[in-house]
Design a protein around this motif. Structure first.
Motif, PDB file in Angstrom:
ATOM      1  N   LYS A 173     -24.180  12.326 -38.118  1.00  0.00           N
ATOM      2  CA  LYS A 173     -23.704  11.155 -38.839  1.00  0.00           C
ATOM      3  C   LYS A 173     -24.863  10.425 -39.513  1.00  0.00           C
ATOM      4  O   LYS A 173     -25.900  10.187 -38.893  1.00  0.00           O
ATOM      5  CB  LYS A 173     -22.978  10.200 -37.882  1.00  0.00           C
ATOM      6  CG  LYS A 173     -22.419   8.959 -38.557  1.00  0.00           C
ATOM      7  CD  LYS A 173     -21.688   8.074 -37.558  1.00  0.00           C
ATOM      8  CE  LYS A 173     -21.141   6.816 -38.236  1.00  0.00           C
ATOM      9  NZ  LYS A 173     -20.411   5.961 -37.280  1.00  0.00           N
ATOM     10  N   THR A 196     -16.450  14.646 -41.344  1.00  0.00           N
ATOM     11  CA  THR A 196     -16.194  13.920 -42.597  1.00  0.00           C
ATOM     12  C   THR A 196     -17.473  13.781 -43.408  1.00  0.00           C
ATOM     13  O   THR A 196     -18.564  13.584 -42.863  1.00  0.00           O
ATOM     14  CB  THR A 196     -15.628  12.511 -42.308  1.00  0.00           C
ATOM     15  OG1 THR A 196     -16.537  11.789 -41.470  1.00  0.00           O
ATOM     16  CG2 THR A 196     -14.272  12.605 -41.620  1.00  0.00           C
ATOM     17  N   SER A 198     -19.108  12.220 -47.349  1.00  0.00           N
ATOM     18  CA  SER A 198     -18.985  11.461 -48.587  1.00  0.00           C
ATOM     19  C   SER A 198     -19.802  12.185 -49.648  1.00  0.00           C
ATOM     20  O   SER A 198     -21.002  12.415 -49.465  1.00  0.00           O
ATOM     21  CB  SER A 198     -19.512  10.033 -48.398  1.00  0.00           C
ATOM     22  OG  SER A 198     -19.464   9.325 -49.628  1.00  0.00           O
ATOM     23  N   ASP A 201     -19.506   9.323 -53.250  1.00  0.00           N
ATOM     24  CA  ASP A 201     -18.537   8.274 -52.901  1.00  0.00           C
ATOM     25  C   ASP A 201     -17.093   8.765 -52.754  1.00  0.00           C
ATOM     26  O   ASP A 201     -16.181   7.954 -52.585  1.00  0.00           O
ATOM     27  CB  ASP A 201     -18.581   7.121 -53.912  1.00  0.00           C
ATOM     28  CG  ASP A 201     -19.940   6.427 -53.936  1.00  0.00           C
ATOM     29  OD1 ASP A 201     -20.546   6.314 -52.849  1.00  0.00           O
ATOM     30  OD2 ASP A 201     -20.380   6.031 -55.024  1.00  0.00           O
ATOM     31  N   THR A 202     -16.856  10.065 -52.829  1.00  0.00           N
ATOM     32  CA  THR A 202     -15.545  10.620 -52.514  1.00  0.00           C
ATOM     33  C   THR A 202     -15.533  11.043 -51.048  1.00  0.00           C
ATOM     34  O   THR A 202     -16.412  11.798 -50.612  1.00  0.00           O
ATOM     35  CB  THR A 202     -15.221  11.830 -53.405  1.00  0.00           C
ATOM     36  OG1 THR A 202     -15.149  11.408 -54.772  1.00  0.00           O
ATOM     37  CG2 THR A 202     -13.882  12.444 -53.011  1.00  0.00           C
ATOM     38  N   GLU A 203     -14.552  10.563 -50.294  1.00  0.00           N
ATOM     39  CA  GLU A 203     -14.477  10.863 -48.868  1.00  0.00           C
ATOM     40  C   GLU A 203     -13.718  12.173 -48.629  1.00  0.00           C
ATOM     41  O   GLU A 203     -12.617  12.367 -49.141  1.00  0.00           O
ATOM     42  CB  GLU A 203     -13.777   9.720 -48.122  1.00  0.00           C
ATOM     43  CG  GLU A 203     -14.555   8.412 -48.135  1.00  0.00           C
ATOM     44  CD  GLU A 203     -15.890   8.509 -47.417  1.00  0.00           C
ATOM     45  OE1 GLU A 203     -15.957   9.197 -46.377  1.00  0.00           O
ATOM     46  OE2 GLU A 203     -16.872   7.914 -47.905  1.00  0.00           O
ATOM     47  N   ASN A 205     -12.401  14.986 -45.601  1.00  0.00           N
ATOM     48  CA  ASN A 205     -12.113  15.209 -44.196  1.00  0.00           C
ATOM     49  C   ASN A 205     -12.078  16.701 -43.889  1.00  0.00           C
ATOM     50  O   ASN A 205     -12.196  17.543 -44.788  1.00  0.00           O
ATOM     51  CB  ASN A 205     -10.779  14.561 -43.833  1.00  0.00           C
ATOM     52  CG  ASN A 205     -10.794  13.065 -44.042  1.00  0.00           C
ATOM     53  OD1 ASN A 205     -11.644  12.372 -43.507  1.00  0.00           O
ATOM     54  ND2 ASN A 205      -9.854  12.556 -44.839  1.00  0.00           N
ATOM     55  N   THR A 223     -20.490  11.222 -42.936  1.00  0.00           N
ATOM     56  CA  THR A 223     -19.999   9.937 -42.427  1.00  0.00           C
ATOM     57  C   THR A 223     -19.571  10.041 -40.966  1.00  0.00           C
ATOM     58  O   THR A 223     -19.252   9.041 -40.331  1.00  0.00           O
ATOM     59  CB  THR A 223     -18.840   9.419 -43.299  1.00  0.00           C
ATOM     60  OG1 THR A 223     -17.864  10.447 -43.463  1.00  0.00           O
ATOM     61  CG2 THR A 223     -19.372   9.020 -44.676  1.00  0.00           C
TER      62      THR A 223
END
Length: 237
Positions: A173, A196, A198, A201-203, A205, A223
């Motif tokens: 992380k 997860t 980023s 800035d697009t997350e 999963n 993240t």
């Protein structure tokens, strides 16, 4: 920069009992004309095979086929004389070229095997079929991207007949890294194996896919703890 996001739940799905497969792109009975490929990346199947079961002997031609086991052991046999077992921590490549026949089975009688089946459209037709597999445990690096595939036989990892590069990441992380494209005009497809991310800035999963093109670089940040695959491929071929 152009991007496209494919959420995990949007993938095609086939459950044959012995085989549970999710298709990022059109494959077999799953057909979506808007999801035929991402550049030269034609197939990205996320397969789970029951104990002792598998794919009987079947043919391929003019395709670069990469298998990456995620769990368990996969038995491979082909008409080139190869009889091997690939397991988590390995990567396998097969240039089908003029034609090859092979089979793949779960080598264990009491546990599942999970693996990624990836097809790349080659830049050369009718090459002599070839097979290779390596362990990537010795080149694996925590919190850094490490290369597992390229177009160059002398480079780290396996090689294929296409101007493509694969990298894997196992990030804690908060770990970040920038990726610069190897070749102008290529695109990147990121597939999250676990956790997860980023990306600019697009997350993303677990099992999400994210395509990026018309740019030279991007930033990636875990993240949460995250494992992922980065596939750089030509967008035109």
């Amino acid at each position: 920069m152009k991007t496209i996001l494919y959420k995990a739940e949007s993938r095609g799905h086939a459950n044959h009992g012995w085989l549970n497969s999710c298709h990022s792109f059109s494959f077999a009975n799953y057909f979506n004309p808007e999801r035929m490929n991402f550049g030269a990346l034609r197939v990205l199947n996320d397969d789970t095979v029951s104990a002792g079961r598998g794919f009987g002997t079947h043919p391929h031609s003019n395709m670069e086929i990469i298998s990456i086991p995620l769990e368990g052991d996969l038995k491979h046999m082909d008409n080139m004389g190869n009889s091997t077992v690939i397991k988590k921590g390995d990567i396998q490549v097969m240039s089908a070229g003029t034609g090859v026949e092979h089979s793949e089975f779960n080598n264990n009688r009491d546990s599942l095997v999970k693996f990624l089946q990836i097809w790349i459209i080659p830049d050369k037709q009718n090459v002599t079929p070839r097979y290779d597999q390596i362990s990537i445990e010795d080149i694996k690096v925590k919190n850094k991207l490490y290369q597992v595939l390229s177009p160059n036989p002398e480079d780290q990892g396996v090689w294929i007949h296409q101007k493509a590069w694969f990298h894997m990441g196992d990030f804690e992380k908060g770990q970040s890294e920038s990726y610069s494209f190897k070749l102008e005009g290529n695109g990147i497809y990121i597939f999250v194996l676990d956790g997860t991310l980023s990306v600019n800035d697009t997350e993303l999963n677990t099992r999400d896919g994210f395509g990026i093109w018309d740019t030279n670089s991007f930033d990636i940040t875990a993240t949460s703890g995250a494992k992922f695959l980065i596939m750089e491929v030509p967008m035109e071929f």
